[in-house]
Design a protein around this motif. Structure first.
Motif, PDB file in Angstrom:
ATOM      1  N   MET A  94       0.804  -1.058  -0.090  1.00 60.90           N
ATOM      2  CA  MET A  94       0.024   0.036  -0.050  1.00 60.90           C
ATOM      3  C   MET A  94       0.747   1.223  -0.079  1.00 60.90           C
ATOM      4  O   MET A  94       0.513   2.414  -0.549  1.00 60.90           O
ATOM      5  CB  MET A  94      -1.052   0.043   1.206  1.00 60.90           C
ATOM      6  N   LEU A  95       2.093   1.100   0.648  1.00 60.02           N
ATOM      7  CA  LEU A  95       2.813   2.186   0.667  1.00 60.02           C
ATOM      8  C   LEU A  95       3.558   2.674  -0.686  1.00 60.02           C
ATOM      9  O   LEU A  95       3.757   3.713  -1.117  1.00 60.02           O
ATOM     10  CB  LEU A  95       3.875   2.119   1.657  1.00 60.02           C
ATOM     11  N   LEU A  96       3.801   1.502  -1.225  1.00 56.71           N
ATOM     12  CA  LEU A  96       4.293   1.799  -2.799  1.00 56.71           C
ATOM     13  C   LEU A  96       3.241   2.145  -3.727  1.00 56.71           C
ATOM     14  O   LEU A  96       3.376   2.890  -4.691  1.00 56.71           O
ATOM     15  CB  LEU A  96       4.983   0.365  -3.240  1.00 56.71           C
ATOM     16  N   ARG A  97       1.904   1.656  -3.543  1.00 59.57           N
ATOM     17  CA  ARG A  97       0.929   2.104  -4.181  1.00 59.57           C
ATOM     18  C   ARG A  97       0.525   3.292  -4.139  1.00 59.57           C
ATOM     19  O   ARG A  97       0.218   4.133  -5.218  1.00 59.57           O
ATOM     20  CB  ARG A  97      -0.504   1.017  -3.975  1.00 59.57           C
ATOM     21  N   ALA A  98       0.537   4.071  -3.087  1.00 59.12           N
ATOM     22  CA  ALA A  98       0.235   5.370  -2.902  1.00 59.12           C
ATOM     23  C   ALA A  98       1.073   6.292  -3.644  1.00 59.12           C
ATOM     24  O   ALA A  98       0.619   7.272  -4.231  1.00 59.12           O
ATOM     25  CB  ALA A  98       0.443   5.666  -1.299  1.00 59.12           C
ATOM     26  N   ALA A  99       2.486   6.054  -3.682  1.00 58.73           N
ATOM     27  CA  ALA A  99       3.291   6.715  -4.713  1.00 58.73           C
ATOM     28  C   ALA A  99       3.183   6.404  -6.031  1.00 58.73           C
ATOM     29  O   ALA A  99       3.298   7.391  -6.798  1.00 58.73           O
ATOM     30  CB  ALA A  99       4.665   6.626  -3.973  1.00 58.73           C
ATOM     31  N   MET A 100       3.531   5.296  -6.251  1.00 55.64           N
ATOM     32  CA  MET A 100       3.504   4.762  -7.823  1.00 55.64           C
ATOM     33  C   MET A 100       2.332   4.709  -8.493  1.00 55.64           C
ATOM     34  O   MET A 100       2.288   4.819  -9.734  1.00 55.64           O
ATOM     35  CB  MET A 100       4.008   3.379  -7.747  1.00 55.64           C
TER      36      MET A 100
END
Length: 342
Positions: A290-296
């Motif tokens: 989720m932390l990757l998805r938030a940015a990417m």
């Protein structure tokens, strides 16, 4: 340029685009493979249906070989392997050592198996199990990484196994390709360099932040294990309330992935066994997707993490995959000409 890697997988150039979650989808993988490299779909952050759709989309865009990256400790790893076999995927890529039975199933079906490793002993283990090649990532690489630099790890692995070795961590141009081959590698793999292309689906504002970045850091605050990311205020704040955040993010990932709680718990048990993690670390690992998805995906650099290799400090443009690979090969040819006696 013909090497053991190009002969093994059938790509034109010995350049691999790594499987980056929420970045390496059908668009980037197809563009890389069409340009002569080996594109890899990052399926670990996809549902089984999304993975199947991405594979079919790449096949519509190019008839060049490509790969799919999955987590070997995923509860549905066997199902994903069967999808790869059924859909005619050329390369199965793994972030961790795949189980012996998965390797045997893939070899039986003629699928090339290429796990990523960060230590010589891991390369020796999977080579003994029958994998076809390994990607060796040194500490310069982005995402989950180890402490040994590529220049020390690569020659160790090349000398210890008799299968093709692909070098990752710190590569971005033709000079690096030649250097890796001088060490004995059959090619190079790049993540951050392919993230920063016009074919990458990452939002423009996130790409600009990458281009402006000059430094990275390795932190355990994301998911409990070493993770190289861009140094941002948000990363510095992750230490506070990280377990609570992980629980919330696990619930969000469950909704997006359509997985059951039983499925997620089974994956957690697999992570504990495969990575020797505590339950606390497994819970923190729920943060990562989720932390990757938030940015990417969402472009929220203030609420997400951005995995990045140390090469980010020397990158300043956004070429297409075709332009990038063409440039790397031209630089490699020029470098070899300079090094070759008349």
């Amino acid at each position: 340029m013909r090497t053991a890697l190009t002969d093994l997988v059938g790509c034109r150039y010995p350049i691999v685009q790594t499987g980056m979650g929420y970045v390496a989808g059908a668009r980037l993988a197809a563009a890389t493979s069409a340009a002569g490299g080996l594109g890899v779909i990052a399926a670990s952050t996809m549902s089984l249906d999304q993975m199947t759709t991405a594979i079919r989309e790449v096949k519509k865009r190019t008839d060049a070989p490509f790969g799919v990256n999955i987590r070997s400790d995923a509860a549905d790893a066997d199902e994903r392997v069967e999808v790869m076999i059924r859909e005619g995927v050329r390369v199965a890529s793994f972030a961790l050592a795949p189980r012996r039975e998965l390797i045997a199933r893939l070899k039986e079906a003629g699928v090339v198996t290429v796990p990523s490793v960060g230590a010589r002993r891991h390369a020796e283990k999977v080579a003994a199990w029958g994998v076809d090649a390994v990607i060796v990532q040194g500490g310069e690489g982005g995402g989950h990484t180890g402490p040994i630099p590529t220049t020390l790890l690569l020659p160790q692995v090349v000398d210890s196994v008799d299968i093709p070795v692909v070098a990752a961590g710190g590569f971005f141009d033709g000079r690096g390709l030649v250097a890796a081959m001088a060490y004995g590698a059959a090619g190079i793999a790049m993540g951050t360099r392919f993230l920063l292309t016009s074919d990458s689906p990452v939002p423009d504002q996130v790409k600009r932040l990458y281009l402006e970045a000059t430094d990275t850091l390795v932190t355990r605050k994301v998911d409990g294990v070493p993770h190289r990311v861009l140094a941002t205020p948000f990363v510095a704040s992750l230490e506070r309330a990280r377990l609570l955040r992980a629980v919330v993010n696990a619930a969000r990932f469950k909704r997006l992935s359509a997985l059951s709680w039983a499925h997620l718990l089974a994956e957690g048990r697999g992570m504990r066994k495969g990575r020797d993690l505590t339950w606390s670390q497994v819970l923190q690992a729920a943060n990562t997707p989720m932390l990757l998805r938030a940015a990417m995906v969402d472009g929220r650099t203030d609420l997400g993490v951005m995995a990045a290799g140390q090469v980010v400090g020397v990158l300043d443009d956004l070429p297409s995959c075709e332009e990038l690979i063409g440039r790397i090969m031209a630089e490699a040819d020029e470098t070899l000409r300079r090094l070759t006696p008349r």
